[in-house]
Design a protein around this motif. Structure first.
Motif, PDB file in Angstrom:
ATOM      1  N   LEU A   1      -2.229   9.059   6.676  1.00 50.59           N
ATOM      2  CA  LEU A   1      -3.171   7.963   6.469  1.00 50.59           C
ATOM      3  C   LEU A   1      -2.440   6.816   5.779  1.00 50.59           C
ATOM      4  O   LEU A   1      -1.413   7.034   5.115  1.00 50.59           O
ATOM      5  CB  LEU A   1      -4.352   8.401   5.590  1.00 50.59           C
ATOM      6  N   ARG A   2      -2.984   5.622   5.910  1.00 48.63           N
ATOM      7  CA  ARG A   2      -2.441   4.449   5.225  1.00 48.63           C
ATOM      8  C   ARG A   2      -3.480   3.941   4.228  1.00 48.63           C
ATOM      9  O   ARG A   2      -4.649   3.775   4.586  1.00 48.63           O
ATOM     10  CB  ARG A   2      -2.121   3.340   6.216  1.00 48.63           C
ATOM     11  N   PHE A   3      -3.050   3.723   3.005  1.00 43.38           N
ATOM     12  CA  PHE A   3      -3.900   3.179   1.952  1.00 43.38           C
ATOM     13  C   PHE A   3      -3.408   1.758   1.670  1.00 43.38           C
ATOM     14  O   PHE A   3      -2.336   1.585   1.088  1.00 43.38           O
ATOM     15  CB  PHE A   3      -3.807   4.028   0.683  1.00 43.38           C
ATOM     16  N   LEU A   4      -4.163   0.758   2.123  1.00 43.79           N
ATOM     17  CA  LEU A   4      -3.776  -0.636   1.942  1.00 43.79           C
ATOM     18  C   LEU A   4      -4.450  -1.202   0.701  1.00 43.79           C
ATOM     19  O   LEU A   4      -5.625  -0.912   0.429  1.00 43.79           O
ATOM     20  CB  LEU A   4      -4.168  -1.453   3.171  1.00 43.79           C
ATOM     21  N   ALA A   5      -3.706  -2.019  -0.048  1.00 43.75           N
ATOM     22  CA  ALA A   5      -4.236  -2.601  -1.278  1.00 43.75           C
ATOM     23  C   ALA A   5      -5.457  -3.448  -0.971  1.00 43.75           C
ATOM     24  O   ALA A   5      -5.447  -4.275  -0.051  1.00 43.75           O
ATOM     25  CB  ALA A   5      -3.168  -3.438  -1.960  1.00 43.75           C
TER      26      ALA A   5
ATOM     27  N   GLY B   1       0.804  -1.208   0.000  1.00 40.66           N
ATOM     28  CA  GLY B   1       0.000   0.000   0.000  1.00 40.66           C
ATOM     29  C   GLY B   1       0.834   1.252   0.000  1.00 40.66           C
ATOM     30  O   GLY B   1       2.034   1.222  -0.293  1.00 40.66           O
ATOM     31  N   LEU B   2       0.193   2.350   0.340  1.00 42.65           N
ATOM     32  CA  LEU B   2       0.831   3.663   0.336  1.00 42.65           C
ATOM     33  C   LEU B   2       0.631   4.360   1.674  1.00 42.65           C
ATOM     34  O   LEU B   2      -0.406   4.211   2.316  1.00 42.65           O
ATOM     35  CB  LEU B   2       0.221   4.559  -0.756  1.00 42.65           C
TER      36      LEU B   2
ATOM     37  N   ALA C   1      -8.808   0.237  -2.441  1.00 47.77           N
ATOM     38  CA  ALA C   1      -7.957   0.444  -1.269  1.00 47.77           C
ATOM     39  C   ALA C   1      -8.806   0.477  -0.004  1.00 47.77           C
ATOM     40  O   ALA C   1      -9.985   0.820  -0.030  1.00 47.77           O
ATOM     41  CB  ALA C   1      -7.165   1.740  -1.403  1.00 47.77           C
ATOM     42  N   ASP C   2      -8.141   0.134   1.079  1.00 44.89           N
ATOM     43  CA  ASP C   2      -8.694   0.185   2.421  1.00 44.89           C
ATOM     44  C   ASP C   2      -7.940   1.320   3.121  1.00 44.89           C
ATOM     45  O   ASP C   2      -6.729   1.234   3.304  1.00 44.89           O
ATOM     46  CB  ASP C   2      -8.431  -1.171   3.085  1.00 44.89           C
ATOM     47  N   VAL C   3      -8.612   2.410   3.460  1.00 43.11           N
ATOM     48  CA  VAL C   3      -7.949   3.581   4.032  1.00 43.11           C
ATOM     49  C   VAL C   3      -8.041   3.504   5.549  1.00 43.11           C
ATOM     50  O   VAL C   3      -9.115   3.289   6.114  1.00 43.11           O
ATOM     51  CB  VAL C   3      -8.584   4.888   3.511  1.00 43.11           C
TER      52      VAL C   3
ATOM     53  N   ASP D   1     -13.386   2.680   2.812  1.00 45.18           N
ATOM     54  CA  ASP D   1     -12.897   2.000   1.623  1.00 45.18           C
ATOM     55  C   ASP D   1     -12.796   3.017   0.487  1.00 45.18           C
ATOM     56  O   ASP D   1     -13.328   4.136   0.599  1.00 45.18           O
ATOM     57  CB  ASP D   1     -13.811   0.829   1.243  1.00 45.18           C
ATOM     58  N   LEU D   2     -12.096   2.652  -0.587  1.00 45.23           N
ATOM     59  CA  LEU D   2     -11.944   3.565  -1.722  1.00 45.23           C
ATOM     60  C   LEU D   2     -11.888   2.754  -3.004  1.00 45.23           C
ATOM     61  O   LEU D   2     -10.977   1.945  -3.206  1.00 45.23           O
ATOM     62  CB  LEU D   2     -10.686   4.420  -1.571  1.00 45.23           C
ATOM     63  N   ASP D   3     -12.862   2.974  -3.864  1.00 42.18           N
ATOM     64  CA  ASP D   3     -12.971   2.285  -5.148  1.00 42.18           C
ATOM     65  C   ASP D   3     -13.206   3.345  -6.220  1.00 42.18           C
ATOM     66  O   ASP D   3     -14.307   3.890  -6.329  1.00 42.18           O
ATOM     67  CB  ASP D   3     -14.122   1.280  -5.105  1.00 42.18           C
TER      68      ASP D   3
END
Length: 152
Positions: free
Chosen positions: A73-77, A51-52, A83-85, A95-97
């Motif tokens: 923040l952490r953005f997990l794949a 992630g980022l 992504a799961d923020v 979540d982020l789609d």
């Protein structure tokens, strides 16, 4: 291409440096403020997952007073380019789609509800609009992101 720009992989899209301009409005009091800064999305360190890490820093002006401001923040794949923020401490945020170029996310926080709308305009511009409602809050936060430090 429609009104929104589809993003097949949110982490690939976000990686790098963005300029951020945010307007914060208190809809109850009429006060408003501004944040101007830089947002860097960099790969998580070994052992932290795929992630980022998002590091936001800049200046926030509220009621005529300017102060430094930052957040992480952490953005997990997630599956299929999503992504799961998470907050810096690992708690789930949303979540982020962005595969359609637009996403709505809710985040309940105590008695308040944060509703975020994410829209992608093109390869170098995206926006978030957070609406916060609750017993003590009535806010709107609009952030425009442009890729790079000198992007228009």
């Amino acid at each position: 291409m429609g009104e929104f720009w589809p993003v097949p992989d949110v982490l690939a899209y976000l990686g790098g440096t963005w300029r951020a301009e945010r307007v914060v409005r208190d809809l109850a009091s009429g006060d408003d403020g501004r944040f101007t800064g830089v947002v860097v999305f960099e790969p998580l360190q070994d052992g932290e997952g795929d992630g980022l890490l998002q590091r936001e820093s800049g200046d926030f002006t509220w009621r005529g007073v300017t102060r430094p401001a930052e957040r992480t923040l952490r953005f997990l794949a997630g599956p299929d380019g999503t992504a799961d923020v998470r907050f810096a401490d690992g708690r789930f945020f949303h979540d982020l789609d962005l595969r359609s170029g637009r996403h709505i996310a809710d985040h309940p926080c105590s008695a308040d509800l944060y509703r975020g709308e994410f829209t992608v305009r093109d390869a170098d511009h995206w926006r978030t609009v957070w609406r916060v409602r609750g017993p003590a809050k009535d806010l709107e936060l609009v952030t425009d992101y442009a890729r790079g430090l000198n992007a228009d």
